[in-house]
Design an enzyme around this catalytic site. Sequence first.
Site, PDB file in Angstrom:
ATOM      1  N   GLY A 218     -18.367   4.210  -2.503  1.00 26.44           N
ATOM      2  CA  GLY A 218     -19.532   5.091  -2.520  1.00 26.44           C
ATOM      3  C   GLY A 218     -20.440   4.931  -3.719  1.00 26.44           C
TER       4      GLY A 218
ATOM      5  N   PRO B  91     -16.277  -3.156   1.008  1.00 27.00           N
ATOM      6  CA  PRO B  91     -17.696  -3.300   1.326  1.00 27.00           C
ATOM      7  C   PRO B  91     -18.547  -2.091   0.993  1.00 27.00           C
ATOM      8  CG  PRO B  91     -16.462  -2.834   3.324  1.00 27.00           C
ATOM      9  CD  PRO B  91     -15.447  -3.041   2.232  1.00 27.00           C
ATOM     10  N   LEU B  92     -17.920  -0.916   0.875  1.00 27.56           N
ATOM     11  CA  LEU B  92     -18.674   0.310   0.569  1.00 27.56           C
ATOM     12  C   LEU B  92     -18.555   0.708  -0.897  1.00 27.56           C
ATOM     13  CD1 LEU B  92     -17.852   2.424   3.764  1.00 27.56           C
ATOM     14  CD2 LEU B  92     -19.924   1.107   3.268  1.00 27.56           C
TER      15      LEU B  92
ATOM     16  N   TYR C  66       0.836  -1.199   0.000  1.00 31.24           N
ATOM     17  CA  TYR C  66       0.000   0.000   0.000  1.00 31.24           C
ATOM     18  C   TYR C  66       0.873   1.252   0.000  1.00 31.24           C
ATOM     19  CZ  TYR C  66      -4.040  -2.967   1.104  1.00 31.24           C
ATOM     20  OH  TYR C  66      -5.034  -3.919   1.077  1.00 31.24           O
TER      21      TYR C  66
END
Length: 298
Positions: free
Chosen positions: A215, A211-212, A41
């Site tokens: 948006g 999971p989102l 990352y």
Amino acid sequence: MGLGGGWDGRPYTSEDIRHAETAIEAALAAGITAFDHADIYRYGKSEAGFGEVLARTPGLRRRIVLQGKCGIRLPDGERPGHYDLRGASIRRRVEESLVRLRTDVLDVLLLHRPDPLADPEDIAEALTSLHAQGLVRQFGVSNMSGPRIAFLQAHLDVPLVVDQLEMSLARRDWVEAGVLFDTPAGAANGFATGTLEHCAAQGIRLQAWGPLTRGSLTADPDSPVCRLVTDLAGRKGTTPQTVLLWWLQRHPAGIAPVIGTARPERIAACRDAALREPDLTHEEWYALWVAARGVPLP
């Protein structure tokens, strides 16, 4: 993943550290104490920036769970991006992560992606050594199927306790695989049938990345999913983000969402998913699923 500045070779800045501090504070305030990292990352800067905050905040390390991942190598010049789960590489990546994070142990280490060339005995030797030396407490995998987990576990004395998969109301193949069995649509699903059942039988905790969906499910107020999520959030006295996470958490597999965002306001919007039981009825859970599918269940 959102900490540490840009996806480039430039070092992180004091502003990046302030951003990390704010994100960590927002997470703790929302009841979130587990932090998911990977050595790739921001080319390691996410870990390094987080480690800087740990060094500046006495007692913080004892309050949190640190999870790391290794096994992906990013492109470098003429070298292509690839997967590398050779034992020596696993050990080296863990040692480098510990230095960047400024800690002496990872609570959990996940093998980030399957490496088709990996020798399971070589992997087992590396993980066993890391565990015996107290450098890693527990192990798991990411993006792996039930059969692959079982294959690895057959060579390991230490248990694999986590499987992290992409799971959301938008990425539903994991839940539809069983339902679409013996239907024409089932052949196109692609998810490894039996993975959820294997994890449940072996006590392996499922984690959901993405999971989102950045948006996307709540971006269009005219979409059926957004309207339903917003309506449920209003009736439950919570946020649309929480409703999306509750849909995962309501599943009996005991899914733990990894929310991903580093924006304090979006972290705060997930607070009820950490502090309240999923408040969705059987029918509401199915209503969300059908709305996201766009077509009735078979």
